[in-house]
Write a protein that holds these residues in place. Structure first.
Motif, mmCIF file in Angstrom:
data_model
loop_
_atom_site.group_PDB
_atom_site.id
_atom_site.type_symbol
_atom_site.label_atom_id
_atom_site.label_comp_id
_atom_site.label_asym_id
_atom_site.label_seq_id
_atom_site.Cartn_x
_atom_site.Cartn_y
_atom_site.Cartn_z
ATOM 1 N N ALA A 1 0.846 -1.208 0.000
ATOM 2 C CA ALA A 1 0.000 0.000 0.000
ATOM 3 C C ALA A 1 0.874 1.248 0.000
ATOM 4 C CB ALA A 1 -0.906 -0.001 1.223
ATOM 5 N N ILE A 2 0.372 2.316 -0.638
ATOM 6 C CA ILE A 2 1.118 3.584 -0.665
ATOM 7 C C ILE A 2 0.274 4.690 -0.037
ATOM 8 C CG2 ILE A 2 2.570 3.026 -2.655
ATOM 9 C CD1 ILE A 2 0.597 4.729 -4.360
ATOM 10 N N THR A 3 0.956 5.626 0.625
ATOM 11 C CA THR A 3 0.263 6.795 1.182
ATOM 12 C C THR A 3 -0.227 7.654 0.031
ATOM 13 O OG1 THR A 3 1.662 6.764 3.147
ATOM 14 C CG2 THR A 3 0.538 8.830 2.650
ATOM 15 N N ILE A 4 -1.455 8.139 0.126
ATOM 16 C CA ILE A 4 -1.988 8.921 -0.988
ATOM 17 C C ILE A 4 -1.247 10.251 -1.119
ATOM 18 C CG2 ILE A 4 -4.299 7.913 -0.657
ATOM 19 C CD1 ILE A 4 -5.112 10.923 0.070
ATOM 20 N N ASP A 5 -1.161 10.726 -2.361
ATOM 21 C CA ASP A 5 -0.695 12.073 -2.658
ATOM 22 C C ASP A 5 -1.920 12.841 -3.127
ATOM 23 O OD1 ASP A 5 0.200 14.411 -3.804
ATOM 24 O OD2 ASP A 5 1.960 13.503 -4.749
ATOM 25 N N PRO A 6 -2.431 13.769 -2.310
ATOM 26 C CA PRO A 6 -3.689 14.438 -2.646
ATOM 27 C C PRO A 6 -3.651 15.199 -3.963
ATOM 28 C CG PRO A 6 -2.588 15.526 -0.795
ATOM 29 C CD PRO A 6 -1.865 14.249 -1.034
ATOM 30 N N LEU A 7 -2.451 15.559 -4.414
ATOM 31 C CA LEU A 7 -2.338 16.284 -5.682
ATOM 32 C C LEU A 7 -2.404 15.344 -6.880
ATOM 33 C CD1 LEU A 7 0.505 18.796 -4.721
ATOM 34 C CD2 LEU A 7 -1.964 19.192 -4.748
ATOM 35 N N VAL A 8 -2.141 14.070 -6.643
ATOM 36 C CA VAL A 8 -2.083 13.095 -7.740
ATOM 37 C C VAL A 8 -3.224 12.079 -7.664
ATOM 38 C CG1 VAL A 8 -0.675 11.285 -8.823
ATOM 39 C CG2 VAL A 8 0.426 13.338 -7.882
ATOM 40 N N THR A 9 -3.504 11.580 -6.446
ATOM 41 C CA THR A 9 -4.498 10.516 -6.272
ATOM 42 C C THR A 9 -5.908 11.087 -6.376
ATOM 43 O OG1 THR A 9 -2.949 9.562 -4.670
ATOM 44 C CG2 THR A 9 -5.113 8.539 -4.833
ATOM 45 N N LEU B 1 -4.328 5.357 2.877
ATOM 46 C CA LEU B 1 -3.538 4.510 1.979
ATOM 47 C C LEU B 1 -4.313 4.201 0.707
ATOM 48 C CD1 LEU B 1 -2.070 1.850 4.473
ATOM 49 C CD2 LEU B 1 -0.938 3.902 3.601
ATOM 50 N N PHE B 2 -3.560 3.953 -0.362
ATOM 51 C CA PHE B 2 -4.150 3.480 -1.611
ATOM 52 C C PHE B 2 -3.649 2.053 -1.814
ATOM 53 C CE2 PHE B 2 -5.404 4.183 -6.155
ATOM 54 C CZ PHE B 2 -6.670 4.666 -5.868
ATOM 55 N N TRP B 3 -4.572 1.117 -1.885
ATOM 56 C CA TRP B 3 -4.215 -0.312 -1.981
ATOM 57 C C TRP B 3 -5.258 -1.012 -2.843
ATOM 58 C CZ3 TRP B 3 -6.024 -5.043 0.611
ATOM 59 C CH2 TRP B 3 -5.097 -6.093 0.565
ATOM 60 N N ASN B 4 -4.801 -1.812 -3.792
ATOM 61 C CA ASN B 4 -5.722 -2.478 -4.725
ATOM 62 C C ASN B 4 -6.700 -1.485 -5.370
ATOM 63 O OD1 ASN B 4 -4.511 -4.887 -4.219
ATOM 64 N ND2 ASN B 4 -6.213 -5.815 -3.110
ATOM 65 N N LYS B 5 -6.162 -0.310 -5.719
ATOM 66 C CA LYS B 5 -6.935 0.744 -6.406
ATOM 67 C C LYS B 5 -8.094 1.281 -5.570
ATOM 68 C CE LYS B 5 -5.789 -1.036 -10.997
ATOM 69 N NZ LYS B 5 -6.278 -1.547 -12.273
ATOM 70 N N GLU B 6 -7.981 1.152 -4.250
ATOM 71 C CA GLU B 6 -9.034 1.664 -3.363
ATOM 72 C C GLU B 6 -8.417 2.448 -2.213
ATOM 73 O OE1 GLU B 6 -12.757 -1.327 -3.421
ATOM 74 O OE2 GLU B 6 -10.932 -2.243 -2.625
ATOM 75 N N LEU B 7 -9.213 3.378 -1.667
ATOM 76 C CA LEU B 7 -8.773 4.191 -0.538
ATOM 77 C C LEU B 7 -9.034 3.445 0.765
ATOM 78 C CD1 LEU B 7 -7.793 7.192 0.140
ATOM 79 C CD2 LEU B 7 -10.185 7.582 0.766
ATOM 80 N N TRP B 8 -8.028 3.417 1.643
ATOM 81 C CA TRP B 8 -8.152 2.735 2.934
ATOM 82 C C TRP B 8 -7.856 3.713 4.061
ATOM 83 C CZ3 TRP B 8 -9.164 -2.639 3.658
ATOM 84 C CH2 TRP B 8 -9.375 -3.333 2.452
ATOM 85 N N ILE B 9 -8.677 3.635 5.104
ATOM 86 C CA ILE B 9 -8.569 4.538 6.254
ATOM 87 C C ILE B 9 -7.671 3.913 7.317
ATOM 88 C CG2 ILE B 9 -9.877 5.869 7.965
ATOM 89 C CD1 ILE B 9 -10.810 6.374 5.081
ATOM 90 N N ILE B 10 -6.648 4.654 7.755
ATOM 91 C CA ILE B 10 -5.786 4.191 8.854
ATOM 92 C C ILE B 10 -5.548 5.365 9.811
ATOM 93 C CG2 ILE B 10 -4.616 2.404 7.497
ATOM 94 C CD1 ILE B 10 -2.211 4.448 7.343
ATOM 95 N N ASP B 11 -4.959 5.071 10.951
ATOM 96 C CA ASP B 11 -4.469 6.107 11.878
ATOM 97 C C ASP B 11 -5.520 7.131 12.288
ATOM 98 O OD1 ASP B 11 -2.055 4.886 11.915
ATOM 99 O OD2 ASP B 11 -1.001 6.330 10.665
ATOM 100 N N ASN B 12 -6.417 6.701 13.161
ATOM 101 C CA ASN B 12 -7.410 7.614 13.742
ATOM 102 C C ASN B 12 -7.065 7.978 15.181
ATOM 103 O OD1 ASN B 12 -9.353 7.210 11.414
ATOM 104 N ND2 ASN B 12 -9.240 5.120 12.178
ATOM 105 N N GLY B 13 -5.838 7.694 15.588
ATOM 106 C CA GLY B 13 -5.469 7.809 17.005
ATOM 107 C C GLY B 13 -5.497 9.210 17.589
ATOM 108 N N ALA B 14 -5.505 10.250 16.705
ATOM 109 C CA ALA B 14 -5.535 11.637 17.215
ATOM 110 C C ALA B 14 -6.964 12.155 17.356
ATOM 111 C CB ALA B 14 -4.739 12.546 16.280
ATOM 112 N N SER B 15 -7.949 11.281 17.156
ATOM 113 C CA SER B 15 -9.356 11.685 17.280
ATOM 114 C C SER B 15 -9.779 11.750 18.746
ATOM 115 C CB SER B 15 -10.247 10.674 16.553
ATOM 116 O OG SER B 15 -9.768 10.430 15.253
#
Length: 259
Positions: free
Chosen positions: A108-116, A146-160
């Motif tokens: 999985a790769i971290t999204i780039d908001p300017l590209v993804t 994250l972007f994985w298998n052409k889909e957006l995945w939610i991680i890291d909600n610990g600062a909520s």
């Protein structure tokens, strides 16, 4: 609604630290043969970060977003005894017991908001979810997506749910909106905020919220610094979320205006 069916596994191998995370999570192997990203109870924000991670992730899943499977992970004291790095050794020592794991998304790769490019409804749901849970850490600098298998995945909600670091004042946060949404990494792509608000309203209800909150391990709710009992803390999370849900139109309007 009954508590969720969350699996509990044992850590059998510490693989590698993920040093880009402030709380230094790690990739570990569990006794089910799978790899997980382990979030440690002994890290900076302690068990409250695990609670925020858990609630945020399960709420995201409930509204139809992609979230890696969450498991509870038992860590015994043998790992700290064989770890040569002193910083990691301390982290392992202070994290013996029940921790939180997320299924490791290999490649999985971290999204780039300017590209993804993200679907407008999905982006809008993420924006509104983060308004509801007061997530201050989903910005262009730190997307936690994250972007994985052409889909957006939610991680890291610990600062909520940052209000839970000071329980005596938590009720002051009940009716507040979330102005920090203006810094959200997906705000520009959140083109369907009203539709997302309607979808969340239809999906999230008291039963769903209760099921998630009742699934929080009792041990995570016990904190020497807190004067509230675990039952009172569960009730506070439930009230906070149901109040925010009742304000979904106000939060949606705030996000629309910020766009």
């Amino acid at each position: 609604m009954n508590a969720l069916d969350i699996r509990t596994v044992d850590v059998v191998q510490y693989v590698t630290p993920l040093r880009e995370g402030g709380s230094m999570p790690a990739i570990v192997k569990a006794n089910d043969g799978f790899l997980y990203v382990l979030k440690f109870r002994g890290a900076g924000q302690g068990k409250k970060a695990l609670i925020a991670e858990f609630i945020g992730g399960e709420l995201a899943r409930a509204i139809g977003l992609k979230v890696p499977e969450v498991v509870f992970m038992n860590l015994d004291d043998s790992f700290s005894k064989t770890e040569p790095d002193e910083e990691i050794q301390d982290l392992l020592k202070f994290s013996v017991g029940l921790n939180l794991g997320l299924h490791f998304l290999s490649g999985a790769i971290t999204i780039d908001p300017l590209v993804t490019k993200i679907d407008g409804l999905i982006a809008s749901k993420v924006v509104l979810l983060d308004s509801i849970i007061s997530n201050i850490d989903r910005t262009p600098k730190n997307p936690n997506l994250l972007f994985w298998n052409k889909e957006l995945w939610i991680i890291d909600n610990g600062a909520s749910f940052y209000f839970h670091h000071n329980w005596p004042t938590w009720e002051n946060h009940l009716t507040r909106t979330f102005p920090l949404i203006k810094d959200h990494v997906l705000l520009a792509q959140a083109t369907q905020i009203p539709a997302a608000a309607k979808s969340i309203e239809l999906t999230l209800n008291c039963d769903t919220i209760n099921g998630i909150i009742e699934s929080i391990p009792e041990d995570w709710l016990l904190n020497e610094a807190d004067t509230m009992t675990p039952d009172h803390i569960r009730a506070a999370y439930k009230r906070y979320l149901t109040t925010k849900l009742s304000m979904i139109d106000v939060l949606a309007k705030e996000a629309q205006n910020a766009r």
